[in-house]
Design an enzyme around this catalytic site. Structure first.
Site, PDB file in Angstrom:
ATOM      1  N   LYS A 167       0.853  -1.190   0.000  1.00 32.97           N
ATOM      2  CA  LYS A 167       0.000   0.000   0.000  1.00 32.97           C
ATOM      3  C   LYS A 167       0.890   1.241   0.000  1.00 32.97           C
ATOM      4  CE  LYS A 167      -1.671   2.960   2.715  1.00 32.97           C
ATOM      5  NZ  LYS A 167      -1.681   4.154   1.841  1.00 32.97           N
ATOM      6  N   GLU A 178      10.319   2.075   9.870  1.00 34.29           N
ATOM      7  CA  GLU A 178      11.287   3.114   9.486  1.00 34.29           C
ATOM      8  C   GLU A 178      10.572   4.440   9.675  1.00 34.29           C
ATOM      9  OE1 GLU A 178      14.397   2.955   8.499  1.00 34.29           O
ATOM     10  OE2 GLU A 178      14.525   0.778   8.502  1.00 34.29           O
ATOM     11  N   CYS A 213      13.785  11.783   5.357  1.00 34.88           N
ATOM     12  CA  CYS A 213      13.773  11.320   6.749  1.00 34.88           C
ATOM     13  C   CYS A 213      15.111  11.573   7.432  1.00 34.88           C
ATOM     14  CB  CYS A 213      13.408   9.855   6.808  1.00 34.88           C
ATOM     15  SG  CYS A 213      14.431   8.839   5.727  1.00 34.88           S
ATOM     16  N   GLU A 229       9.587  16.760  14.026  1.00 31.24           N
ATOM     17  CA  GLU A 229       9.905  16.710  12.602  1.00 31.24           C
ATOM     18  C   GLU A 229       8.898  17.568  11.825  1.00 31.24           C
ATOM     19  OE1 GLU A 229       9.094  13.009  10.613  1.00 31.24           O
ATOM     20  OE2 GLU A 229      11.096  12.950   9.759  1.00 31.24           O
TER      21      GLU A 229
END
Ligand code: NAD
Length: 489
Positions: free
Chosen positions: A174, A249, A283, A384
């Site tokens: 997905k 992750e 990231c 973040e």
């Protein structure tokens, strides 16, 4: 043509739901794709389960699986131009960056194909008797749910699909609902390469509508997820009731530590790439610049001057050096972090407001932004924003630099810049992150593990561990001549 790939057949969504994709650089429609719901997810998991329990893929010899992956690598190279274009239209990123990604994607398939073909055939265990043959073998983990983000859509997908297939597992993928097109392209290539029906399945749709049912389905053995921390926690919780294996992750607030004895020009240049590549939607972006006191003023000025020169533009603008943010909602989130930082006492040195250029009006552009005089207490330093926002903090001693670098719940990546090799190695070993660069920022190779410590994740992608994520180890004890043990007689 329908966009969901289930059991080797292209199919539309139950109820005919669709989603329109628009290019983030100018809002032009890119395509309309089918939007899977729980029924479609259930069908896809059923197909992957059947292919794992009864199909040929898990029983295909490792060398043959490896050869198929090498074929996929060649097909990716053949279709590089079309796939890179599709990636750029979905993400808004510069075409040249998508082309680099395609090279890395082919290299990833090649690495896992070669690794698995070289197979270790299991480990023989010495039990101290010739009457027993004892071995530890690796088997595929089973049905995998692979859930990926929008920033490097096909690259993050390749990091999961290639090792899952190399291991002999089957999967349901997905991708992010914002960037589905290259996942569709990859499924076509897997089928063309000769992958048996049901080994690879694709569902498209939102996190709650399509991703969540996938993480809850009891027929799934492993969930491998790349995305934000909050979603990662949800995925882990959804996997808990059926004790699925989970590989995560997640994000990062990655420190870029610059000592006064660093190579000045190289460190400035890489500080810009670290923070502003792909408009900070990376990231491992080096969003926290930590500079030693006596270099701070000169270094920050050079970084600000460099940031001001970065030209924004759409994917096919040859003069652009960075592109838009993925969506209007994402740009608003970045703006809130910058506003909060300023309200908490940070000093805005450049950027910080939407561009005036009429050519950029229809895209979600936000300029490279530098905030100075930051402290570890500020939300823009701790959380973040996933945008082009660089915060600058100062340190005096090595001890202080390490403490600042580690003052985060994340632990994905970091870098240290210094001319002192001893110090570089000391600091690298003390920074709690899955990747540390010395006098560099951002490079990676598929042979080396990638992943996070602390709340940046669980497990590793790439490298030999990246294959092991999709395998189970099994100990087989074989008594060659059966006889009674005599315990109760
Ligand atoms: P996200 O968490 O919003 O979404 C990631 C994926 O999860 C998408 O496919 C989304 O539809 C799906 N999802 C959302 N809710 C879900 C749910 N409840 N159950 C199952 N699936 C769900 O992340 P994003 O905004 O797409 O990506 C950006 C994030 O990804 C950043 O935090 C970035 O740091 C992280 N990231 C990490 C790495 C890494 O290697 N560590 C690489 C790339 C991106």
């Amino acid at each position: 043509m329908p966009d969901l790939f289930i059991g080797g057949t292209w199919t539309g969504a139950h109820g005919g739901r669709t989603r329109e994709i628009r290019c983030p650089a100018d809002g032009t429609p890119v395509g309309t794709v089918d939007e899977a719901g729980p029924e479609d997810v259930a069908a896809a998991v059923g197909a992957a389960r059947d292919a794992f329990d009864r199909g040929p893929w898990p029983r295909t010899p490792a060398a043959e699986r490896g050869r198929l992956l090498l074929r996929v690598a060649r097909l990716l190279e053949r279709d590089r131009a079309a796939l890179a274009r599709a990636e750029s239209l979905d993400t808004g990123k510069r075409l040249v960056e998508s082309e680099y990604d395609l090279d890395d994607i082919a290299a990833c398939f090649r690495w896992f194909g070669t690794l698995v073909a070289s197979g270790d055939g299991g480990r023989v265990v010495d039990t101290g008797t010739a009457e027993v043959d004892s071995r530890v073998v690796r088997e595929p983990v089973g049905v995998c749910a692979l859930i990926t983000p929008w920033n490097y859509p096909l690259l993050q997908t390749a990091w999961k699909v290639a090792p899952a297939l190399a291991a002999g597992s089957t999967f349901v993928l997905k991708p992010s609902e914002l960037t589905p097109h290259t996942a569709i392209g990859l499924m076509r290539l897997l089928a063309e390469a000769g992958l048996p029906d049901g080994a690879a399945n694709l569902v498209l749709g939102s996190g709650p509508g399509t991703g969540a049912p996938l993480t809850e389905d009891p027929r799934v053995d492993l969930v491998s997820f790349t995305g934000g921390l909050a979603t990662g926690r949800r995925v882990m919780a959804a996997a808990a009731p059926t004790v699925k294996k989970v590989a995560l992750e997640l994000g990062g607030k990655n420190p870029n530590i610059v000592f006064a004895d660093a190579d000045f020009d190289a460190a400035v240049d890489h500080a810009l790439t670290a923070a502003f590549l792909h408009s900070g939607q990376v990231c491992s972006a080096g969003t926290r610049l930590l500079v030693q006191d006596r270099l701070h003023q000169r270094f920050t000025e050079a970084v600000v001057a460099g940031a001001r020169r970065i030209r924004m533009g759409g994917p096919f603008d040859p003069d652009a050096r960075t592109g838009p943010l993925i969506s209007a909602a994402h740009r608003e989130k970045v703006e809130r972090y910058v506003a909060a930082g300023i309200a908490e006492g940070a000093r805005l040195r450049c950027g910080g407001h939407r561009p005036d250029d009429p050519a950029l009006r229809d895209g979600h552009f936000y300029p490279p932004t530098v905030l100075d005089a930051c402290t570890a207490a500020m939300s823009v330093v701790r959380e973040e924003s996933f945008g082009p926002v660089l915060t600058v903090e100062r340190f005096t001693t090595e001890e202080e630099a390490v403490a600042l670098a580690n003052d985060t719940e994340y632990g994905l990546a970091g870098a240290v810049w210094t001319g002192d090799g001893e110090r570089a190695r000391r600091v690298a070993s003390r920074v709690r992150a899955g990747t540390v660069w010395i006098n560099d920022f951002h490079p990676y190779v598929p042979q080396a593990e990638w992943g996070g410590m602390k709340q940046s994740g669980v497990g590793r992608e790439l490298g030999p561990s990246g294959l092991a994520e999709y395998q189970e180890t099994k100990h087989i004890w074989h008594r060659l001549t059966p006889r009674p043990g005599g315990w109760f007689s």
